[in-house]
Motif scaffolding. Structure first.
Motif, PDB file in Angstrom:
ATOM      1  N   ASP A 135       0.811  -1.199  -0.028  1.00  0.00           N
ATOM      2  CA  ASP A 135       0.041   0.064   0.065  1.00  0.00           C
ATOM      3  C   ASP A 135       0.855   1.291  -0.143  1.00  0.00           C
ATOM      4  O   ASP A 135       0.549   2.422  -0.444  1.00  0.00           O
ATOM      5  CB  ASP A 135      -0.885   0.008   1.222  1.00  0.00           C
ATOM      6  CG  ASP A 135      -2.141  -0.778   1.065  1.00  0.00           C
ATOM      7  OD1 ASP A 135      -2.435  -1.231  -0.105  1.00  0.00           O
ATOM      8  OD2 ASP A 135      -2.692  -1.256   2.057  1.00  0.00           O
ATOM      9  N   LYS A 182     -16.659  -7.541  -8.487  1.00  0.00           N
ATOM     10  CA  LYS A 182     -15.972  -6.215  -8.451  1.00  0.00           C
ATOM     11  C   LYS A 182     -15.985  -5.735  -9.604  1.00  0.00           C
ATOM     12  O   LYS A 182     -15.377  -6.131 -10.588  1.00  0.00           O
ATOM     13  CB  LYS A 182     -14.580  -6.212  -7.418  1.00  0.00           C
ATOM     14  CG  LYS A 182     -14.059  -4.706  -7.355  1.00  0.00           C
ATOM     15  CD  LYS A 182     -12.962  -4.689  -6.147  1.00  0.00           C
ATOM     16  CE  LYS A 182     -12.509  -3.369  -6.018  1.00  0.00           C
ATOM     17  NZ  LYS A 182     -11.418  -3.330  -4.840  1.00  0.00           N
ATOM     18  N   CYS A 197     -15.197  -1.652 -10.713  1.00  0.00           N
ATOM     19  CA  CYS A 197     -14.989  -0.196 -10.472  1.00  0.00           C
ATOM     20  C   CYS A 197     -13.856   0.367 -10.911  1.00  0.00           C
ATOM     21  O   CYS A 197     -12.827  -0.156 -11.320  1.00  0.00           O
ATOM     22  CB  CYS A 197     -15.167  -0.048  -8.823  1.00  0.00           C
ATOM     23  SG  CYS A 197     -13.444  -0.994  -8.337  1.00  0.00           S
ATOM     24  N   GLU A 198     -13.713   1.782 -10.840  1.00  0.00           N
ATOM     25  CA  GLU A 198     -12.655   2.592 -11.122  1.00  0.00           C
ATOM     26  C   GLU A 198     -11.898   2.781  -9.863  1.00  0.00           C
ATOM     27  O   GLU A 198     -12.380   2.942  -8.750  1.00  0.00           O
ATOM     28  CB  GLU A 198     -13.306   4.063 -11.774  1.00  0.00           C
ATOM     29  CG  GLU A 198     -13.386   4.083 -13.183  1.00  0.00           C
ATOM     30  CD  GLU A 198     -13.845   5.575 -13.815  1.00  0.00           C
ATOM     31  OE1 GLU A 198     -13.290   6.543 -13.013  1.00  0.00           O
ATOM     32  OE2 GLU A 198     -14.574   5.689 -14.413  1.00  0.00           O
ATOM     33  N   MET A 199     -10.577   2.628 -10.203  1.00  0.00           N
ATOM     34  CA  MET A 199      -9.530   2.551  -9.092  1.00  0.00           C
ATOM     35  C   MET A 199      -8.678   3.753  -9.448  1.00  0.00           C
ATOM     36  O   MET A 199      -8.049   3.796 -10.570  1.00  0.00           O
ATOM     37  CB  MET A 199      -8.694   1.428  -9.018  1.00  0.00           C
ATOM     38  CG  MET A 199      -9.795   0.428  -8.654  1.00  0.00           C
ATOM     39  SD  MET A 199      -8.927  -1.373  -8.445  1.00  0.00           S
ATOM     40  CE  MET A 199      -8.060  -1.190  -7.097  1.00  0.00           C
ATOM     41  N   THR A 200      -8.383   4.682  -8.409  1.00  0.00           N
ATOM     42  CA  THR A 200      -7.635   5.939  -8.858  1.00  0.00           C
ATOM     43  C   THR A 200      -6.387   5.875  -7.782  1.00  0.00           C
ATOM     44  O   THR A 200      -6.652   5.684  -6.750  1.00  0.00           O
ATOM     45  CB  THR A 200      -8.378   7.216  -8.809  1.00  0.00           C
ATOM     46  OG1 THR A 200      -9.441   7.396  -9.365  1.00  0.00           O
ATOM     47  CG2 THR A 200      -7.434   8.573  -9.061  1.00  0.00           C
ATOM     48  N   ALA A 201      -5.148   5.941  -8.320  1.00  0.00           N
ATOM     49  CA  ALA A 201      -4.081   5.854  -7.523  1.00  0.00           C
ATOM     50  C   ALA A 201      -3.703   7.293  -6.643  1.00  0.00           C
ATOM     51  O   ALA A 201      -4.285   8.288  -7.222  1.00  0.00           O
ATOM     52  CB  ALA A 201      -2.531   5.580  -8.323  1.00  0.00           C
ATOM     53  N   CYS A 252      -4.249   3.902  -4.053  1.00  0.00           N
ATOM     54  CA  CYS A 252      -5.236   3.061  -3.713  1.00  0.00           C
ATOM     55  C   CYS A 252      -4.901   1.860  -3.009  1.00  0.00           C
ATOM     56  O   CYS A 252      -3.643   1.617  -3.235  1.00  0.00           O
ATOM     57  CB  CYS A 252      -6.286   2.816  -4.893  1.00  0.00           C
ATOM     58  SG  CYS A 252      -5.570   1.680  -6.164  1.00  0.00           S
ATOM     59  N   THR A 274      -4.308  -2.121  -1.817  1.00  0.00           N
ATOM     60  CA  THR A 274      -4.079  -3.278  -2.250  1.00  0.00           C
ATOM     61  C   THR A 274      -5.260  -4.248  -2.752  1.00  0.00           C
ATOM     62  O   THR A 274      -5.931  -4.647  -1.698  1.00  0.00           O
ATOM     63  CB  THR A 274      -2.680  -3.877  -1.712  1.00  0.00           C
ATOM     64  OG1 THR A 274      -1.757  -3.169  -1.514  1.00  0.00           O
ATOM     65  CG2 THR A 274      -2.490  -4.947  -2.194  1.00  0.00           C
ATOM     66  N   THR A 275      -5.314  -4.959  -3.760  1.00  0.00           N
ATOM     67  CA  THR A 275      -6.401  -5.796  -3.878  1.00  0.00           C
ATOM     68  C   THR A 275      -5.793  -7.287  -3.873  1.00  0.00           C
ATOM     69  O   THR A 275      -4.643  -7.415  -4.517  1.00  0.00           O
ATOM     70  CB  THR A 275      -7.115  -5.412  -5.306  1.00  0.00           C
ATOM     71  OG1 THR A 275      -7.797  -4.277  -5.259  1.00  0.00           O
ATOM     72  CG2 THR A 275      -8.308  -6.653  -5.547  1.00  0.00           C
ATOM     73  N   CYS A 325      -0.988   4.378 -16.424  1.00  0.00           N
ATOM     74  CA  CYS A 325      -0.786   3.805 -14.915  1.00  0.00           C
ATOM     75  C   CYS A 325       0.038   2.544 -14.675  1.00  0.00           C
ATOM     76  O   CYS A 325       0.549   2.077 -15.701  1.00  0.00           O
ATOM     77  CB  CYS A 325      -2.278   3.362 -14.500  1.00  0.00           C
ATOM     78  SG  CYS A 325      -3.136   1.899 -15.407  1.00  0.00           S
TER      79      CYS A 325
END
Length: 213
Positions: free
Chosen positions: A34, A114, A116-120, A122, A124-125, A144
């Motif tokens: 993270d 899931k 979704c949009e992820m924005t840095a 962010c 950890t998945t 990215c």
């Protein structure tokens, strides 16, 4: 100690050829991941390119900007885990695919877990091999980078090879399936496929610090 070295040390202590040693160890790896920044992994130059990108194929100084292919920067691989970074230009796609540890048939039902949009920056998945959704794809809206850790790494000889999927064109497949005695609705069916002809991942040079193994 450099951030990537700390992450490597945590991976070495917490990940094995049979998967994570413990949930606590996995959480430690997640917490360190993270905190990773572009500068920690030598992506300062790529980050500057992102700042110069205006989304229309033109640099902010007016010059034309050609889009590179997806690049994979290999950091480390052993029997227990692999570490690397995917650098994705805008609009690039890593197609729907699976990861080690999942049994694959010619077609199988899937339900979205899931989307979704992820924005840095962010969090950890974590994708587990048998629960929570392991088949996935990525679409880059802007330039990215994705820091990827696999445990254990891909190994075709051990049955851990990457398989790509597409939605099955068959119209007579059931919309409800029974899993462990429970009926799951609103599923789609997937079948194995080849990635698109224009899908390309080039191996690039990792410019970060050398790890002490």
């Amino acid at each position: 100690m450099p951030a990537v070295q700390k992450l490597y040390n945590a991976c070495k202590a917490s990940l094995s050829a049979n998967g994570p040693v413990s949930e606590e160890g996995l959480e430690k790896v997640r917490s360190l991941l993270d905190k990773i920044k572009p500068s920690d992994v030598g992506l300062d130059q790529e980050a500057q390119l992102v700042r110069n990108w205006n989304g229309n194929g033109v640099e902010r100084n007016g010059g034309l900007q050609s889009l590179p292919p997806i690049k994979y920067l290999h950091i480390h691989e052993c029997d227990s885990f692999s570490m690397g970074i995917f650098c994705m230009p805008p609009s690039s796609i890593i197609p729907l695919h699976n990861h080690p540890g999942m049994t694959v048939l010619s077609a199988r039902p899937a339900k979205i877990v899931k989307d979704c949009e992820m924005t840095a920056p962010c969090g950890t998945t974590v994708l587990y091999p048998t629960k929570g959704g392991n088949i996935h794809c990525f679409r880059a809206l802007t330039p990215c980078a994705i820091f990827d850790i696999l445990c254990p790494p891909y190994a075709a000889d051990d049955g851990r090879d990457c398989t790509y999927f597409q939605r099955s064109p068959s119209m007579d497949l059931p919309g409800d399936v029974e899993v462990d005695g429970l009926t799951v609705s609103e599923v789609i069916w997937l079948e194995e496929s080849q990635p698109p002809n224009d899908f390309e991942v080039r191996r690039g040079q990792y410019k970060g610090r050398t790890l002490k193994t």
